[in-house]
Design a protein around this motif. Structure first.
Motif, PDB file in Angstrom:
ATOM      1  N   GLY A   7       1.273  -1.086  -0.153  1.00  0.00           N
ATOM      2  CA  GLY A   7       0.375  -0.637  -0.194  1.00  0.00           C
ATOM      3  C   GLY A   7       0.963   1.329   0.003  1.00  0.00           C
ATOM      4  O   GLY A   7       1.452   0.885   0.666  1.00  0.00           O
ATOM      5  N   LEU A   8       0.626   2.343  -0.506  1.00  0.00           N
ATOM      6  CA  LEU A   8       1.152   3.514  -0.586  1.00  0.00           C
ATOM      7  C   LEU A   8       0.118   4.978  -0.280  1.00  0.00           C
ATOM      8  O   LEU A   8      -0.982   4.637  -1.055  1.00  0.00           O
ATOM      9  CB  LEU A   8       1.696   4.040  -1.394  1.00  0.00           C
ATOM     10  N   PHE A   9       0.293   5.455   0.295  1.00  0.00           N
ATOM     11  CA  PHE A   9      -0.558   6.766   0.804  1.00  0.00           C
ATOM     12  C   PHE A   9       0.259   7.580   0.352  1.00  0.00           C
ATOM     13  O   PHE A   9       1.371   7.892   0.941  1.00  0.00           O
ATOM     14  CB  PHE A   9      -0.669   6.262   2.219  1.00  0.00           C
ATOM     15  N   LEU A  10      -0.475   8.907   0.447  1.00  0.00           N
ATOM     16  CA  LEU A  10      -0.306  10.213   0.312  1.00  0.00           C
ATOM     17  C   LEU A  10      -0.577  11.201   1.815  1.00  0.00           C
ATOM     18  O   LEU A  10      -2.315  11.165   1.773  1.00  0.00           O
ATOM     19  CB  LEU A  10      -1.138  10.671  -1.182  1.00  0.00           C
ATOM     20  N   LEU A  11       0.431  12.055   2.370  1.00  0.00           N
ATOM     21  CA  LEU A  11      -0.411  12.814   3.282  1.00  0.00           C
ATOM     22  C   LEU A  11      -0.051  14.211   3.784  1.00  0.00           C
ATOM     23  O   LEU A  11       0.828  14.734   2.915  1.00  0.00           O
ATOM     24  CB  LEU A  11       0.481  12.260   4.752  1.00  0.00           C
ATOM     25  N   ASN A  12      -1.486  14.937   3.779  1.00  0.00           N
ATOM     26  CA  ASN A  12      -1.506  16.246   3.322  1.00  0.00           C
ATOM     27  C   ASN A  12      -2.567  16.672   5.215  1.00  0.00           C
ATOM     28  O   ASN A  12      -3.419  15.767   5.354  1.00  0.00           O
ATOM     29  CB  ASN A  12      -2.036  16.367   1.917  1.00  0.00           C
ATOM     30  N   SER A  13      -1.859  17.952   5.018  1.00  0.00           N
ATOM     31  CA  SER A  13      -2.482  18.291   6.643  1.00  0.00           C
ATOM     32  C   SER A  13      -4.234  18.776   6.069  1.00  0.00           C
ATOM     33  O   SER A  13      -4.606  18.973   7.087  1.00  0.00           O
ATOM     34  CB  SER A  13      -2.048  19.465   6.904  1.00  0.00           C
ATOM     35  N   VAL A  14      -4.879  18.793   4.464  1.00  0.00           N
ATOM     36  CA  VAL A  14      -6.048  19.747   4.713  1.00  0.00           C
ATOM     37  C   VAL A  14      -6.610  18.392   4.131  1.00  0.00           C
ATOM     38  O   VAL A  14      -7.694  18.125   4.922  1.00  0.00           O
ATOM     39  CB  VAL A  14      -6.291  20.039   3.058  1.00  0.00           C
ATOM     40  N   VAL A  15      -6.401  17.409   3.394  1.00  0.00           N
ATOM     41  CA  VAL A  15      -7.074  15.933   2.970  1.00  0.00           C
ATOM     42  C   VAL A  15      -6.586  14.479   3.768  1.00  0.00           C
ATOM     43  O   VAL A  15      -7.309  14.129   3.611  1.00  0.00           O
ATOM     44  CB  VAL A  15      -6.767  15.974   1.604  1.00  0.00           C
ATOM     45  N   GLY A  16      -5.790  14.825   4.313  1.00  0.00           N
ATOM     46  CA  GLY A  16      -5.474  14.068   5.539  1.00  0.00           C
ATOM     47  C   GLY A  16      -4.496  12.567   5.398  1.00  0.00           C
ATOM     48  O   GLY A  16      -3.580  12.284   4.604  1.00  0.00           O
ATOM     49  N   VAL A  17      -5.207  11.744   5.158  1.00  0.00           N
ATOM     50  CA  VAL A  17      -4.464  10.307   4.408  1.00  0.00           C
ATOM     51  C   VAL A  17      -5.424   9.331   3.003  1.00  0.00           C
ATOM     52  O   VAL A  17      -6.795   9.223   3.214  1.00  0.00           O
ATOM     53  CB  VAL A  17      -4.119   8.969   5.597  1.00  0.00           C
ATOM     54  N   VAL A  18      -4.305   9.372   2.064  1.00  0.00           N
ATOM     55  CA  VAL A  18      -4.851   9.420   0.678  1.00  0.00           C
ATOM     56  C   VAL A  18      -4.674   7.957   0.107  1.00  0.00           C
ATOM     57  O   VAL A  18      -3.272   8.274  -0.365  1.00  0.00           O
ATOM     58  CB  VAL A  18      -5.233  10.546  -0.424  1.00  0.00           C
ATOM     59  N   PRO A  19      -4.899   6.734   0.072  1.00  0.00           N
ATOM     60  CA  PRO A  19      -5.000   5.782  -0.330  1.00  0.00           C
ATOM     61  C   PRO A  19      -3.877   5.626  -2.163  1.00  0.00           C
ATOM     62  O   PRO A  19      -4.800   6.830  -2.791  1.00  0.00           O
ATOM     63  CB  PRO A  19      -5.211   4.322  -0.822  1.00  0.00           C
ATOM     64  N   VAL A  20      -3.221   5.419  -2.178  1.00  0.00           N
ATOM     65  CA  VAL A  20      -2.937   5.688  -3.978  1.00  0.00           C
ATOM     66  C   VAL A  20      -3.500   3.892  -4.745  1.00  0.00           C
ATOM     67  O   VAL A  20      -3.419   3.183  -4.202  1.00  0.00           O
ATOM     68  CB  VAL A  20      -1.578   5.720  -4.534  1.00  0.00           C
ATOM     69  N   ARG A  21      -4.717   3.718  -5.590  1.00  0.00           N
ATOM     70  CA  ARG A  21      -5.006   2.934  -6.154  1.00  0.00           C
ATOM     71  C   ARG A  21      -4.654   2.699  -7.486  1.00  0.00           C
ATOM     72  O   ARG A  21      -4.093   0.794  -7.933  1.00  0.00           O
ATOM     73  CB  ARG A  21      -6.291   2.768  -6.295  1.00  0.00           C
ATOM     74  N   ARG A  22      -2.964   2.546  -7.829  1.00  0.00           N
ATOM     75  CA  ARG A  22      -3.345   3.387  -9.505  1.00  0.00           C
ATOM     76  C   ARG A  22      -1.451   4.320  -9.694  1.00  0.00           C
ATOM     77  O   ARG A  22      -1.818   5.318  -9.596  1.00  0.00           O
ATOM     78  CB  ARG A  22      -3.698   3.145 -10.785  1.00  0.00           C
ATOM     79  N   LEU A  23      -0.531   3.530  -9.795  1.00  0.00           N
ATOM     80  CA  LEU A  23       0.543   4.158  -9.625  1.00  0.00           C
ATOM     81  C   LEU A  23       1.440   4.235 -11.214  1.00  0.00           C
ATOM     82  O   LEU A  23       1.733   2.771 -11.407  1.00  0.00           O
ATOM     83  CB  LEU A  23       1.460   3.761  -8.510  1.00  0.00           C
ATOM     84  N   ALA A  24       1.561   5.258 -12.561  1.00  0.00           N
ATOM     85  CA  ALA A  24       2.123   4.757 -13.555  1.00  0.00           C
ATOM     86  C   ALA A  24       1.970   3.522 -13.704  1.00  0.00           C
ATOM     87  O   ALA A  24       2.072   2.582 -14.215  1.00  0.00           O
ATOM     88  CB  ALA A  24       3.734   4.446 -12.820  1.00  0.00           C
ATOM     89  N   GLY A  25       0.529   3.535 -13.977  1.00  0.00           N
ATOM     90  CA  GLY A  25       0.043   2.739 -14.560  1.00  0.00           C
ATOM     91  C   GLY A  25      -0.649   1.407 -13.855  1.00  0.00           C
ATOM     92  O   GLY A  25      -1.769   0.006 -14.691  1.00  0.00           O
ATOM     93  N   GLN A  26      -0.411   1.176 -12.675  1.00  0.00           N
ATOM     94  CA  GLN A  26       0.171   0.061 -12.010  1.00  0.00           C
ATOM     95  C   GLN A  26      -1.106  -0.026 -11.370  1.00  0.00           C
ATOM     96  O   GLN A  26      -0.316   0.642 -10.501  1.00  0.00           O
ATOM     97  CB  GLN A  26       1.289  -0.601 -11.895  1.00  0.00           C
ATOM     98  N   ASP A  27      -2.197  -1.201 -10.400  1.00  0.00           N
ATOM     99  CA  ASP A  27      -3.002  -0.939  -9.864  1.00  0.00           C
ATOM    100  C   ASP A  27      -2.202  -1.629  -8.561  1.00  0.00           C
ATOM    101  O   ASP A  27      -1.015  -2.290  -8.633  1.00  0.00           O
ATOM    102  CB  ASP A  27      -3.975  -1.896 -10.045  1.00  0.00           C
ATOM    103  N   LEU A  28      -2.015  -0.544  -7.464  1.00  0.00           N
ATOM    104  CA  LEU A  28      -1.560  -1.523  -6.291  1.00  0.00           C
ATOM    105  C   LEU A  28      -2.766  -2.024  -4.850  1.00  0.00           C
ATOM    106  O   LEU A  28      -3.959  -1.168  -5.219  1.00  0.00           O
ATOM    107  CB  LEU A  28      -0.612   0.284  -5.909  1.00  0.00           C
ATOM    108  N   PRO A  29      -2.293  -2.476  -4.022  1.00  0.00           N
ATOM    109  CA  PRO A  29      -3.015  -2.804  -3.245  1.00  0.00           C
ATOM    110  C   PRO A  29      -3.073  -1.784  -2.642  1.00  0.00           C
ATOM    111  O   PRO A  29      -2.796  -1.039  -2.070  1.00  0.00           O
ATOM    112  CB  PRO A  29      -2.603  -3.785  -2.755  1.00  0.00           C
ATOM    113  N   VAL A  30      -4.782  -1.383  -1.983  1.00  0.00           N
ATOM    114  CA  VAL A  30      -5.561  -0.269  -0.895  1.00  0.00           C
ATOM    115  C   VAL A  30      -5.629  -0.994   0.728  1.00  0.00           C
ATOM    116  O   VAL A  30      -6.682  -1.422   0.295  1.00  0.00           O
ATOM    117  CB  VAL A  30      -6.745  -0.546  -1.400  1.00  0.00           C
TER     118      VAL A  30
END
Length: 276
Positions: A238-261
């Motif tokens: 799993g890969l997550f993006l962290l930001n103080s406004v939107v919080g914790v955001v999972p990445v479901r697809r990176l550079a065309g490849q599906d990632l586990p959520v």
């Protein structure tokens, strides 16, 4: 003390060093009604990082400015939805004065305060991201500071279009560092991994809070380099993006490849539990 400016009234003076040289820093706070998510941490960071830049500012004065901002903007933005979600932005500059790059001794700082509605939050099912072609160079002297010098992020953000939510930037060695507006958190077989503090352009408030919560739950957290292979290989859980406004955001697809959520960090993020 600083000169206080309201963005809805007038801009900063023409000679402001923030506009001329990016000589300053900023904070963006998610607000709910008259309280802010991790507000104290944002204010503490601004005071601490201002000290690193040699800009004198007192925490008590900054808190007074926030109180005045809440009084000013709450009626306009604080009732935008049932939870009163809005965004408060504080931009601190060294002020005016100084010939060229060299600042004047004793310059009085300027604080520009603005507010706006909450952005649309990304879906809990995850977002689409890609790798940026723009390299991110971090000066060790400025590592982690949310300064006004964000040209590399501006150039990288120009690559965001269509379904893309974010692009992830790497350093000159090819190690992934952060997104244009987010920090990174990777779920690996041995625990949670995030790029080390010394490599970051911005040491995010949400990043630090999430790491503390994970460690408090007894989970393994490592600050080490993250490669493209780490983020897209079979070991990525799993890969997550962290930001103080939107919080914790999972990445479901990176550079065309599906990632586990993985929902392992989504369960610890509730902005209503972090209001101050």
């Amino acid at each position: 003390m600083f000169n206080l400016y309201w963005a809805d009234e007038r801009g900063l003076p023409a000679g402001d060093r923030g506009a001329s040289y990016g000589d300053g820093l900023f904070e963006t706070v998610r607000m709910h009604g008259d309280r802010g998510v991790l507000l104290s941490r944002h204010l503490d960071r601004m005071v601490r990082d201002a000290g690193r830049l040699g800009i004198p500012i007192a925490l008590t004065d900054l808190r007074k400015a926030c109180t005045a901002a809440i009084d000013r903007y709450l009626e306009r933005f604080g009732k935008a939805d049932a939870e009163g979600g809005w965004v408060l932005k504080l931009m601190l500059t060294r002020g005016e004065g100084g010939r060229g790059y060299q600042p004047s001794v004793g310059a009085r700082p300027n604080l520009m305060v603005s507010a706006g509605p909450m952005p649309v939050l990304p879906a809990s099912s995850g977002v689409i991201a890609d790798f940026s072609r723009v390299p991110l160079t971090v000066n060790p002297l400025l590592a982690g500071i949310k300064s006004l010098n964000r040209l590399e992020q501006v150039m990288a953000a120009r690559e965001i279009n269509g379904e893309l939510y974010e692009v992830i930037m790497a350093d000159s060695a090819g190690s992934l560092v952060e997104g244009t507006r987010t920090n990174l958190l990777l779920k690996a077989p041995d625990g949670w991994v995030t790029p080390p503090l010394k490599s970051l352009a911005v040491a995010g408030i949400m990043r630090q809070w999430v790491l503390e919560r994970l460690r408090a739950r007894g989970e393994s957290v490592f600050e080490r380099s993250v490669s493209i292979a780490d983020s897209m290989g079979s070991h990525c859980q799993g890969l997550f993006l962290l930001n103080s406004v939107v919080g914790v955001v999972p990445v479901r697809r990176l550079a065309g490849q599906d990632l586990p959520v993985d929902d392992g960090v989504a369960t610890i993020f509730n902005p209503l539990e972090m209001l101050e």
